[in-house]
Design a protein around this motif. Structure first.
Motif, PDB file in Angstrom:
ATOM      1  N   ARG A   1       0.875  -1.052   0.032  1.00  0.00           N
ATOM      2  CA  ARG A   1      -0.051  -0.026  -0.036  1.00  0.00           C
ATOM      3  C   ARG A   1       0.950   1.184  -0.032  1.00  0.00           C
ATOM      4  O   ARG A   1       0.314   2.252  -0.306  1.00  0.00           O
ATOM      5  N   ARG A   2       1.995   1.253   0.311  1.00  0.00           N
ATOM      6  CA  ARG A   2       3.182   2.292   0.330  1.00  0.00           C
ATOM      7  C   ARG A   2       3.261   2.705  -1.084  1.00  0.00           C
ATOM      8  O   ARG A   2       3.599   3.784  -1.386  1.00  0.00           O
ATOM      9  N   PHE A   3       2.983   1.743  -2.275  1.00  0.00           N
ATOM     10  CA  PHE A   3       3.336   2.044  -3.402  1.00  0.00           C
ATOM     11  C   PHE A   3       1.710   2.089  -4.159  1.00  0.00           C
ATOM     12  O   PHE A   3       1.309   1.188  -4.740  1.00  0.00           O
ATOM     13  N   GLY A   4       1.204   3.184  -4.050  1.00  0.00           N
ATOM     14  CA  GLY A   4      -0.195   3.296  -4.091  1.00  0.00           C
ATOM     15  C   GLY A   4      -0.724   3.274  -5.618  1.00  0.00           C
ATOM     16  O   GLY A   4      -1.660   2.567  -5.848  1.00  0.00           O
ATOM     17  N   LEU A   5       0.054   3.380  -6.468  1.00  0.00           N
ATOM     18  CA  LEU A   5      -0.110   3.094  -7.954  1.00  0.00           C
ATOM     19  C   LEU A   5      -0.316   1.491  -8.156  1.00  0.00           C
ATOM     20  O   LEU A   5      -1.337   1.187  -8.770  1.00  0.00           O
ATOM     21  N   ALA A   6       0.677   0.894  -7.433  1.00  0.00           N
ATOM     22  CA  ALA A   6       0.611  -0.799  -7.622  1.00  0.00           C
ATOM     23  C   ALA A   6      -0.654  -1.184  -7.038  1.00  0.00           C
ATOM     24  O   ALA A   6      -1.150  -2.082  -7.518  1.00  0.00           O
ATOM     25  N   ALA A   7      -0.766  -0.655  -5.759  1.00  0.00           N
ATOM     26  CA  ALA A   7      -1.986  -1.075  -4.928  1.00  0.00           C
ATOM     27  C   ALA A   7      -3.176  -0.927  -5.966  1.00  0.00           C
ATOM     28  O   ALA A   7      -4.114  -1.733  -5.705  1.00  0.00           O
ATOM     29  N   ALA A   8      -3.191   0.164  -6.353  1.00  0.00           N
ATOM     30  CA  ALA A   8      -4.619   0.831  -7.011  1.00  0.00           C
ATOM     31  C   ALA A   8      -4.867  -0.122  -8.292  1.00  0.00           C
ATOM     32  O   ALA A   8      -6.267  -0.478  -8.744  1.00  0.00           O
ATOM     33  N   THR A   9      -3.788  -0.381  -9.022  1.00  0.00           N
ATOM     34  CA  THR A   9      -3.798  -1.146 -10.134  1.00  0.00           C
ATOM     35  C   THR A   9      -4.392  -2.565  -9.988  1.00  0.00           C
ATOM     36  O   THR A   9      -5.363  -3.006 -10.838  1.00  0.00           O
ATOM     37  N   LEU A  10      -3.958  -3.190  -9.157  1.00  0.00           N
ATOM     38  CA  LEU A  10      -4.361  -4.547  -8.678  1.00  0.00           C
ATOM     39  C   LEU A  10      -5.790  -4.487  -8.170  1.00  0.00           C
ATOM     40  O   LEU A  10      -6.774  -5.345  -8.784  1.00  0.00           O
TER      41      LEU A  10
END
Length: 106
Positions: free
Chosen positions: A90-99
């Motif tokens: 979740r610290r990497f918002g873009l990666a978490a949001a993409t999934l």
């Protein structure tokens, strides 16, 4: 983070490794994903869709990607064969949001 989950439900012999009945130490998927959730990861089960032969035998489709952390899953999933578990920090918002956006069930 990505790892394979294989509870061996479609196999005659119990699976080897930590998911098997004789795993040493034996782990449950929710133990591992709850731990990852506590470290700040959102985890998803990446299953495969059934093929035509399986569909003819009455095997139902499963969601291709669905969330299993954050209280979304309360009992061990029943997966035939194997599936991948994919987790994003979740610290990497873009990666978490993409999934989260790709998930069929959140």
């Amino acid at each position: 983070v990505m790892f394979e989950f294989n509870p061996g439900l479609s196999e005659k012999d119990p699976p080897h490794g930590m998911w098997g009945r004789r795993g040493n130490p034996r782990k449950r998927l929710l133990e591992v994903t709850d731990w990852l959730d506590g470290l700040g990861y959102d985890c998803y089960l990446d299953t495969r869709l059934v093929d035509e032969k399986e569909r003819e035998k009455g095997v139902p489709d499963a969601p291709a990607l669905y969330r299993i952390t954050g209280g979304c899953l309360t009992e061990e999933p029943r997966v035939r064969g194997w599936a991948n578990v994919v987790c994003a920090s979740r610290r990497f918002g873009l990666a978490a949001a993409t999934l989260r956006d790709l998930a069929t069930m959140v």
